[in-house]
Each structure stands twice: as structure tokens, then as C-alpha cells.
Design an enzyme around this catalytic site. Structure first.
Site, PDB file in Angstrom:
ATOM      1  N   GLY A  11       0.801  -1.229   0.000  1.00  0.00           N
ATOM      2  CA  GLY A  11       0.000   0.000   0.000  1.00  0.00           C
ATOM      3  C   GLY A  11       0.830   1.274   0.000  1.00  0.00           C
ATOM      4  O   GLY A  11       1.975   1.306   0.453  1.00  0.00           O
ATOM      5  N   ARG A  15      -2.542   8.863   3.263  1.00  0.00           N
ATOM      6  CA  ARG A  15      -2.751   9.791   4.379  1.00  0.00           C
ATOM      7  C   ARG A  15      -1.476  10.081   5.186  1.00  0.00           C
ATOM      8  O   ARG A  15      -1.446  10.974   6.015  1.00  0.00           O
ATOM      9  CB  ARG A  15      -3.862   9.258   5.298  1.00  0.00           C
ATOM     10  CG  ARG A  15      -5.240   9.530   4.737  1.00  0.00           C
ATOM     11  CD  ARG A  15      -6.299   8.818   5.528  1.00  0.00           C
ATOM     12  NE  ARG A  15      -6.262   7.368   5.299  1.00  0.00           N
ATOM     13  CZ  ARG A  15      -6.941   6.487   6.015  1.00  0.00           C
ATOM     14  NH1 ARG A  15      -7.691   6.868   7.021  1.00  0.00           N
ATOM     15  NH2 ARG A  15      -6.861   5.200   5.731  1.00  0.00           N
ATOM     16  N   LYS A  22       3.957   3.253   3.007  1.00  0.00           N
ATOM     17  CA  LYS A  22       3.451   3.358   4.377  1.00  0.00           C
ATOM     18  C   LYS A  22       4.167   2.443   5.373  1.00  0.00           C
ATOM     19  O   LYS A  22       4.461   2.851   6.498  1.00  0.00           O
ATOM     20  CB  LYS A  22       1.967   3.016   4.334  1.00  0.00           C
ATOM     21  CG  LYS A  22       1.269   3.022   5.638  1.00  0.00           C
ATOM     22  CD  LYS A  22      -0.181   2.712   5.365  1.00  0.00           C
ATOM     23  CE  LYS A  22      -0.968   2.481   6.592  1.00  0.00           C
ATOM     24  NZ  LYS A  22      -2.352   2.120   6.252  1.00  0.00           N
ATOM     25  N   GLN A  72       3.724  -6.568  -6.388  1.00  0.00           N
ATOM     26  CA  GLN A  72       2.338  -6.428  -6.856  1.00  0.00           C
ATOM     27  C   GLN A  72       2.348  -5.160  -7.713  1.00  0.00           C
ATOM     28  O   GLN A  72       2.438  -4.062  -7.173  1.00  0.00           O
ATOM     29  CB  GLN A  72       1.403  -6.277  -5.646  1.00  0.00           C
ATOM     30  CG  GLN A  72      -0.058  -6.212  -6.018  1.00  0.00           C
ATOM     31  CD  GLN A  72      -0.930  -5.749  -4.850  1.00  0.00           C
ATOM     32  OE1 GLN A  72      -0.456  -5.096  -3.909  1.00  0.00           O
ATOM     33  NE2 GLN A  72      -2.211  -6.084  -4.903  1.00  0.00           N
ATOM     34  N   THR A  78      -6.233  -6.646  -1.099  1.00  0.00           N
ATOM     35  CA  THR A  78      -5.432  -7.567  -0.272  1.00  0.00           C
ATOM     36  C   THR A  78      -5.432  -8.989  -0.846  1.00  0.00           C
ATOM     37  O   THR A  78      -4.426  -9.702  -0.742  1.00  0.00           O
ATOM     38  CB  THR A  78      -5.952  -7.585   1.179  1.00  0.00           C
ATOM     39  OG1 THR A  78      -7.375  -7.776   1.163  1.00  0.00           O
ATOM     40  CG2 THR A  78      -5.646  -6.287   1.897  1.00  0.00           C
ATOM     41  N   GLU A 155     -16.566  -5.807   4.866  1.00  0.00           N
ATOM     42  CA  GLU A 155     -15.773  -4.580   4.920  1.00  0.00           C
ATOM     43  C   GLU A 155     -16.667  -3.369   5.196  1.00  0.00           C
ATOM     44  O   GLU A 155     -17.847  -3.364   4.850  1.00  0.00           O
ATOM     45  CB  GLU A 155     -15.015  -4.382   3.609  1.00  0.00           C
ATOM     46  CG  GLU A 155     -13.921  -5.410   3.377  1.00  0.00           C
ATOM     47  CD  GLU A 155     -12.904  -5.459   4.502  1.00  0.00           C
ATOM     48  OE1 GLU A 155     -12.397  -4.409   4.911  1.00  0.00           O
ATOM     49  OE2 GLU A 155     -12.630  -6.570   5.007  1.00  0.00           O
TER      50      GLU A 155
HETATM   51  C1  UD1 Z   1      -7.785  -4.734   5.901  1.00  0.00           C
HETATM   52  C2  UD1 Z   1      -8.915  -5.771   5.880  1.00  0.00           C
HETATM   53  C3  UD1 Z   1      -9.904  -5.481   7.025  1.00  0.00           C
HETATM   54  C4  UD1 Z   1      -9.162  -5.470   8.348  1.00  0.00           C
HETATM   55  C5  UD1 Z   1      -7.972  -4.487   8.299  1.00  0.00           C
HETATM   56  C6  UD1 Z   1      -7.124  -4.641   9.523  1.00  0.00           C
HETATM   57  C7  UD1 Z   1      -9.258  -6.460   3.571  1.00  0.00           C
HETATM   58  C8  UD1 Z   1     -10.102  -6.300   2.345  1.00  0.00           C
HETATM   59  N1  UD1 Z   1      -9.624  -5.711   4.625  1.00  0.00           N
HETATM   60  O1  UD1 Z   1      -8.403  -3.458   5.659  1.00  0.00           O
HETATM   61  O2  UD1 Z   1     -10.895  -6.492   7.066  1.00  0.00           O
HETATM   62  O3  UD1 Z   1     -10.031  -5.126   9.387  1.00  0.00           O
HETATM   63  O4  UD1 Z   1      -7.136  -4.760   7.167  1.00  0.00           O
HETATM   64  O5  UD1 Z   1      -6.127  -3.662   9.551  1.00  0.00           O
HETATM   65  O6  UD1 Z   1      -8.354  -7.257   3.577  1.00  0.00           O
HETATM   66  N2  UD1 Z   1      -2.064  -4.036   0.550  1.00  0.00           N
HETATM   67  C9  UD1 Z   1      -1.330  -4.458  -0.515  1.00  0.00           C
HETATM   68  N3  UD1 Z   1      -1.882  -4.396  -1.748  1.00  0.00           N
HETATM   69  C10 UD1 Z   1      -3.127  -3.940  -1.990  1.00  0.00           C
HETATM   70  C11 UD1 Z   1      -3.879  -3.497  -0.883  1.00  0.00           C
HETATM   71  C12 UD1 Z   1      -3.325  -3.560   0.374  1.00  0.00           C
HETATM   72  O7  UD1 Z   1      -0.196  -4.904  -0.353  1.00  0.00           O
HETATM   73  O8  UD1 Z   1      -3.540  -3.933  -3.145  1.00  0.00           O
HETATM   74  C13 UD1 Z   1      -1.483  -4.119   1.894  1.00  0.00           C
HETATM   75  C14 UD1 Z   1      -1.338  -2.763   2.574  1.00  0.00           C
HETATM   76  O9  UD1 Z   1      -0.060  -2.221   2.363  1.00  0.00           O
HETATM   77  C15 UD1 Z   1      -1.541  -3.107   4.052  1.00  0.00           C
HETATM   78  C16 UD1 Z   1      -2.398  -4.367   4.017  1.00  0.00           C
HETATM   79  O10 UD1 Z   1      -2.340  -4.875   2.705  1.00  0.00           O
HETATM   80  O11 UD1 Z   1      -0.312  -3.403   4.680  1.00  0.00           O
HETATM   81  C17 UD1 Z   1      -3.860  -4.041   4.374  1.00  0.00           C
HETATM   82  O12 UD1 Z   1      -4.348  -3.138   3.403  1.00  0.00           O
HETATM   83  P1  UD1 Z   1      -5.215  -1.881   3.799  1.00  0.00           P
HETATM   84  O13 UD1 Z   1      -5.530  -1.138   2.558  1.00  0.00           O
HETATM   85  O14 UD1 Z   1      -4.566  -1.165   4.904  1.00  0.00           O
HETATM   86  O15 UD1 Z   1      -6.537  -2.613   4.285  1.00  0.00           O
HETATM   87  P2  UD1 Z   1      -7.539  -2.116   5.383  1.00  0.00           P
HETATM   88  O16 UD1 Z   1      -8.479  -1.153   4.769  1.00  0.00           O
HETATM   89  O17 UD1 Z   1      -6.807  -1.691   6.578  1.00  0.00           O
HETATM   90 MG    MG Z   2      -4.863  -0.861   6.987  1.00  0.00          MG
END
Ligand code: UD1
Ligand code: MG
Length: 460
Positions: A11, A15, A22, A72, A78, A155
Site C-alpha cells: 500500500g 494519508r 506506508k 504487486q 489484499t 468490509e
Molecule cells: C484490511 C482488511 C480489514 C481489516 C484491516 C485490519 C481487507 C479487504 N480488509 O483493511 O478487514 O479489518 O485490514 O487492519 O483485507 N495491501 C497491498 N496491496 C493492496 C492493498 C493492500 O499490499 O492492493 C497491503 C497494505 O499495504 C496493508 C495491508 O495490505 O499493509 C492491508 O491493506 P489496507 O488497505 O490497509 O486494508 P484495510 O483497509 O486496513
Molecule cells: Mg490498513
């Protein structure tokens, strides 16, 4: 096959308003990602793959081969991030894989191993680690049926008002049977409002196939905390900082006032050591017992022996022995070693030097690239002139030598044991032991020079 872990770190973290990904945002001087890899390693998991995305090269450079990585290329959620680790998952066929979020740095080894125990004992193919928290906004909610059976994760963006009221949330930490995970990933769809592949949708798919999915509620609600902005990062820092300080207090370290005190979690500190305000101990430090650090002392990769007192000292990559007194305003730079009982007074800098037992460097002195014996006395304002514009050279000072005030030792030069240098000398050649060197111009007094020359303006 042993257990393995996948850490999602792709990610951007908009913010944070940062040029770095991040997961590289720092919690107590260490990237959030390193807290997560540490927790996995402490839980005994050594085969770790980090999925990178936004500015992959920064994360890869930081990891420097300590974990495997997969890129990625586009951030499609995720679930999509985990798909990038498909080869890794297949390699571990027959064992379990832990999924961790790189932006939740307070996950700990205990929560990970308790989750695995629950996963194994319950015979689950997938176990989600959940937590009950006061403010569930933004998290995926754990949805259960009227009998309390776990049926889905929803979600925030897709949640109804009723579901939004659920305070049991998905921590993002999950254990999967590798073969089941590979199969479920192939069935994920992105038919949600964000058009993303949610890893959390695997729960409903597995359950629809009558597979056993568990949700282990951890009592450690901190394990789920993440930082999306610098304000949240500050709040995490403060929480972790104080909890680390309290754990040192419980081990016998006195911190009478925690203002400005930051101590790296892996520091070793002996009993009866006192840490005063403004003291920062960064990674790689080992502090003895009965030591006083601060106020305003900053240490990095430095060892400090028992009963030393460092008042307003900065030291990096140095070894400071027992009973050393230093400060105020002392800088001990890399590759320096101060033996037992050394004294460094105000405005003293030591670099890449060995200082022997009970040597005293009391005021305004620079000792660089030098090998100094024991019992030496440096007068005020001594300078080891170690750099000739091209090359650094070393000085050697023998035991019990006396270096007079404002001596310049032009390196390379050797002062013998017990030798004296006269104040103000610029020493360019070796001085034998027991000798006195005077290397300054002889004083000339011109009687009545002022009355004859009248170098001042005549008064009117
Ligand atoms: C995610 C979970 C949510 C949980 C929360 C806990 C999903 C869909 N949602 O939401 O249920 O309560 O974490 O913190 O899984 N990332 C990638 N590639 C992407 C998207 C995200 O590597 O395409 C990584 C981000 O860097 C991060 C992690 O995955 O480290 C979680 O992603 P984030 O976007 O923060 O998900 P949340 O909205 O926090
Ligand atoms: Mg998160």
C-alpha cells in the site's frame, strides 16, 4: 515443510503524506514493517515473503535479502496482493501460512502462536484472528449467525448499519492451510464497490464449500492497531514508548521522568541504571548496571559499562567501559573505545580512537584516529591533527603522558610513555619516553615598546 508467512506491504498510505511506502513509516526509529517481521520471527517463522507494491525498491532495499519479496504491480486489493505470492504458497503445500498486514506493527508472537494453536486444534482450513474493540470504524467486521458461528467478514464500505454496529473486527492476521488458500484465491471476485479483490471474501467462499473456518478472538486488542496518518503514528509511538519504558522499570531501571525518553525495545539495560529526561537509546545498545544516562544523552549501537555516567553525551558505534564519566557536551564517534575510568569533560570529541584506563580529557579537545595509553592527561584545547587534506593518519600517546594545553599533535606522531608536551606546542616529530618537548617559538619581551611606538590613538 515448516510454517511460513506472507506480509502485505504494497500500500501507498496516502494519508501519511510521505514519499515512502506506508510500511516504512517509523515506530520508535524502526519501520512498521520491521516490527511485523520481528513478530513473525519471534513466533518461530523464518520463511517470510513480503509483497511489495508502491515504491517496491525502497522496501526491497530495506529488507536487503532478509525476507523474500514479490511485487504487486497494481494495487488491486489484499486478495490480489496474496495472489502475487502464489508460487510461495504452492512451495509450502501441506503446511500452514500466516498472513500479516505490514501496517499493523503491534502484532506479537504470542497472538500469532495462540492463533495457530486454535487453527490446528479446531481443524480449520482458515483461521482469522479477531478482536473486540471500542471503535470498529474502518475495519472489516466479523459477522456471526444467531448461534455465534462465524459466517463472513464484511468490509466497512459494504456494511449495513446493523453490521457497522458489530465491534468484533478482522485484525488482518490469518492462518491458512496453503492448499486451501491457493484454491480460494482462484475463486475471488472483485464485484464490490471498490472493485478490489478482498482477501476477506475467502471466508464466505470457504464456508459455502462447507470448509471449517475459525475466528480466534485475541485479548490483545493492540495487535490490531495500525497507523494510517502521522497523528495515528504518533499515538502508536507514545503507546509503545511508554510500555517499553514501564517494562524496563519493572526490570530495575529507574526512569524518574519519562519526558523525551525513548528506548529501543531490544536494548539490554542492567539494574539500578538511571535514565534521565531527553535520553534516546536507539538500536543496538547494551547498558550496564548502576549507569546514569542523561539528561539529553543519545546512544546508537553503543555499549556502556557498569557505573558510568554520561551527561549530555552523543555516542555512536562506540564501546564505553566501566566507571567512565563523560559530559556535558561530549561526542563519542564511531569505532571509539573508552577503557575503564576514562573521563571526558565538556566539549570533547573522540573519533576512531582507543583511550586507555583512567585517561583524562577534560576540556575542549579533539582526539581522532589515535591510540592513547592509560593515565594520560590531556590539557585544555588539545587537537590531534589527523587529516592532512588527503589522508587520515594516526597518533599514538604512551601511558602516563602529559599533553599540555593547546598542543597540536600532527599525525602521524608518537608520544612516548610519561613524556610531556609543553603548552602551545605543535608536535610534528616523535617524542621519546620521559622527554619534554617544547615546540613553540621562544617568548621575546621588548621593554618600553608601547611607549616608544604608541600603537594607540592619542587622546584629545
Ligand atoms: C484490511 C482488511 C480489514 C481489516 C484491516 C485490519 C481487507 C479487504 N480488509 O483493511 O478487514 O479489518 O485490514 O487492519 O483485507 N495491501 C497491498 N496491496 C493492496 C492493498 C493492500 O499490499 O492492493 C497491503 C497494505 O499495504 C496493508 C495491508 O495490505 O499493509 C492491508 O491493506 P489496507 O488497505 O490497509 O486494508 P484495510 O483497509 O486496513
Ligand atoms: Mg490498513
Amino acid at each position: 515443510m515448516s510454517d511460513c508467512a506472507i506480509i502485505l506491504a504494497g500500500g501507498e498510505g496516502t494519508r501519511m503524506r510521505s514519499d515512502k511506502p506506508k510500511v516504512m513509516a517509523e515506530l520508535l526509529f524502526r519501520p512498521m514493517l520491521s516490527w511485523v517481521t520481528d513478530a513473525a520471527k519471534k513466533a518461530g517463522i523464518n520463511d517470510i515473503l513480503v509483497v511489495t507494491g508502491y515504491k517496491s525498491e525502497i522496501v526491497e532495499e530495506y529488507l536487503n535479502g532478509s525476507c523474500r519479496t514479490a511485487r504487486q504491480e497494481k494495487r488491486l486489493g489484499t486478495g490480489h496482493a496474496v495472489m502475487q505470492a502464489m508460487d510461495f504458497i504452492k512451495e509450502h503445500s501441506g503446511s500452514d501460512v500466516l498472513i500479516l498486514n505490514g501496517d499493523a506493527p503491534l502484532i506479537d508472537d504470542k497472538t500469532i502462536t495462540e492463533g495457530l494453536k486454535y487453527h490446528r486444534e479446531g481443524g480449520f482450513v482458515q483461521t482469522v484472528i479477531s478482536a473486540k474493540i471500542d471503535d470498529p470504524f474502518g475495519y472489516g467486521r466479523i459477522v456471526r449467525d444467531e448461534n455465534g458461528n462465524f459466517i463472513a467478514i464484511t468490509e466497512e464500505a459494504s456494511a449495513t448499519e446493523e453490521i457497522k454496529r458489530i465491534n468484533e473486527i478482522n485484525s488482518g492476521v490469518m492462518w491458512f492451510d496453503c492448499d486451501t488458500l491457493a484454491d480460494l484465491l482462484g475463486k475471488l471476485k472483485n464485484d464490490n464497490s471498490k472493485g478490489e479483490y478482498y482477501l476477506t471474501d475467502t471466508v464466505a467462499i470457504a464456508l459455502s464449500e462447507k470448509k471449517k473456518v475459525g475466528a480466534y478472538i485475541t485479548a490483545n486488542t493492540d495487535a490490531v492497531l495500525g497507523a494510517n496518518s502521522r497523528v495515528q503514528l504518533y499515538e502508536l509511538n507514545e503507546k509503545v514508548r511508554i510500555s517499553i519504558l514501564k517494562s524496563f522499570m519493572l526490570e530495575g531501571v529507574s526512569i524518574p521522568c519519562t519526558d523525551g525518553v525513548i528506548i529501543d525495545k531490544n536494548t539490554i539495560i542492567g539494574r539500578d541504571t538511571v535514565i534521565l529526561p531527553g535520553t534516546i537509546i536507539k538500536e543496538g545498545c547494551k547498558i550496564g548496571s548502576g549507569v546514569t544516562l542523561g539528561p539529553n544523552t543519545v546512544l546508537y549501537r553503543t555499549e556502556v559499562g557498569d557505573n558510568s555516567v554520561l551527561n549530555q553525551v552523543q555516542a555512536e558505534e562506540a564501546v564505553i567501559g566501566e566507571d567512565v564519566t563523560a559530559g556535558p557536551f561530549v561526542h563519542i564517534r564511531p569505532d571509539s573505545k573508552l577503557d575503564k575510568g576514562v573521563h571526558c569533560g565538556n566539549f570533547v570529541e573522540v573519533k576512531n580512537s582507543v583511550i586507555g584506563e583512567k585517561t583524562s580529557i577534560s576540556h575542549l579537545t579533539y582526539v581522532g584516529d589515535s591510540d592513547v595509553g592509560s593515565g594520560v592527561n590531556f590539557g585544555c584545547g588539545v587537537v590531534t591533527v589527523n587529516f592532512n587534506g588527503k589522508k587520515k593518519n594516526r597518533c599514538t600517546v604512551g601511558n602516563d603522558a602529559f599533553i599540555g594545553c593547546n598542543t597540536n599533535l600532527i599525525a602521524p606522531v608518537k608520544i612516548g610513555d610519561r613524556a610531556y608536551t609543553a603548552a602551545g606546542s605543535t608536535v610534528t616529530e616523535d617524542v621519546p619516553e620521559d622527554a619534554l618537548v617544547i615546540a613553540r617559538s621562544r617568548q621575546t619581551v621588548k621593554e618600553d615598546w608601547v611607549t616608544k611606538n604608541k600603537p594607540y590613538r592619542e587622546k584629545k
